[in-house]
Design a protein around this motif. Structure first.
Motif: not given
Length: 303
Positions: A58-62, A70-73, A76-82, A155-160
């Protein structure tokens, strides 16, 4: 055939069988199915831990939505992978729940389901294990809204990040997983679909589920067991059977024509199992027909 079955079960007789919940062992006839089901049930605890321990991002996505860098995204994406790995394992287990659900329903359902539940006690206990798991898991899932939010942001970040080396769930699989993460009761849905499929070829499935609920009610009412853990197991299994029955039945579990002793079951849960409250809540909120088709006198039992 259907009329005969209705006549046989419509009076909601007390199911006066005792299943040795604490010591049931598979007979030779049960062994093959028992082993297949056991292999899946052994994963219940691990999968339950995934939802209980789910922390989310939640916090990383926020932060990523706020900063839009790009750094924040990337963080967040690497956190979401888990978290995606956890969701993937949960979905895989729901498919396994459906498969063993079909095995158990097929094995226990026939024109004399009462005798079958009595004779195949190890499989009956496993059916109880499955019902307990789906009720417990989906209660935890209901309290974990962040799981759906995390997957939507993935899913929103996946294309990047499609070329990220750690990506295991690509766009096509993510689309199917999106439907799964949108479900509030994923394990109940998996078992309902299994029951509906089995019922197409075996119309005794529905009365057997009702018989299972009534058998649990009977053992609780007669105080067949002393251990609190065993009685709680029976209460959860009864609740699971009631919820499953309501989804599979066209008229629902609250109808006067259902096979389940629903008033007695609700009264017993209210009297003997007020905690955890999620058992009564499961009947109220997990069922399909409570809101629109439940008679007022039954609804009043929840007050």
């Amino acid at each position: 055939m259907g009329a005969a079955l209705f006549g046989l079960f419509s009076k909601k007789p007390a199911c006066d069988i005792i299943v040795d919940i604490e010591n049931a062992k598979p007979s030779t006839a049960e062994e093959k199915t028992y082993k297949e089901v056991k292999d899946v049930l052994e994963n219940n605890e691990r999968v339950m831990k995934l939802i209980v321990d789910y922390k989310g991002c939640k916090e990383l996505c926020r932060q990523a939505m706020k900063e839009q860098t790009s750094e924040a995204e990337t963080e967040a994406f690497e956190g979401l992978l888990k978290t995606i790995q956890s969701i993937q394992q949960i979905q895989a287990h729901s498919r396994s729940v459906a498969e063993v659900g079909k095995l158990l329903l097929g094995s226990l359902s026939n024109e004399d389901s009462k005798q079958t539940l009595q004779d195949q006690q190890a499989l009956t206990k496993q059916f109880g294990d499955l019902l307990v798991f789906v009720i417990d898991f989906d209660q935890k899932r209901l309290m974990c809204a962040q799981l759906s939010n995390d997957f939507a942001f993935y899913r929103r970040l996946l294309p990047k990040f499609q070329k990220h080396p750690e990506v295991k769930v690509k766009a096509e699989e993510a689309s199917s997983m999106a439907l799964f993460t949108a479900q509030n009761f994923p394990m109940i849905k998996a078992l309902v679909e299994a029951a509906e499929e089995t019922k197409k070829a075996n119309e005794t499935v529905l009365p057997m589920i009702g018989m299972m609920a009534n058998a649990c009610l009977n053992m609780l009412s007669k105080k067949s067991f002393e251990k609190k853990t065993t009685n709680l197991f029976l209460a959860k299994a009864m609740t699971g059977a009631i919820v499953l029955y309501d989804h599979v039945s066209e008229i629902g579990v609250f109808s006067r024509s259902s096979h389940v002793q629903i008033k007695e079951a609700i009264k017993l849960l209210k009297k003997d199992f007020p905690n955890p409250p999620h058992l009564l809540n499961a009947i109220r909120y997990f069922t399909k027909h409570f809101r629109d088709d439940c008679p007022s006198n039954i609804k009043a039992l929840f007050d």
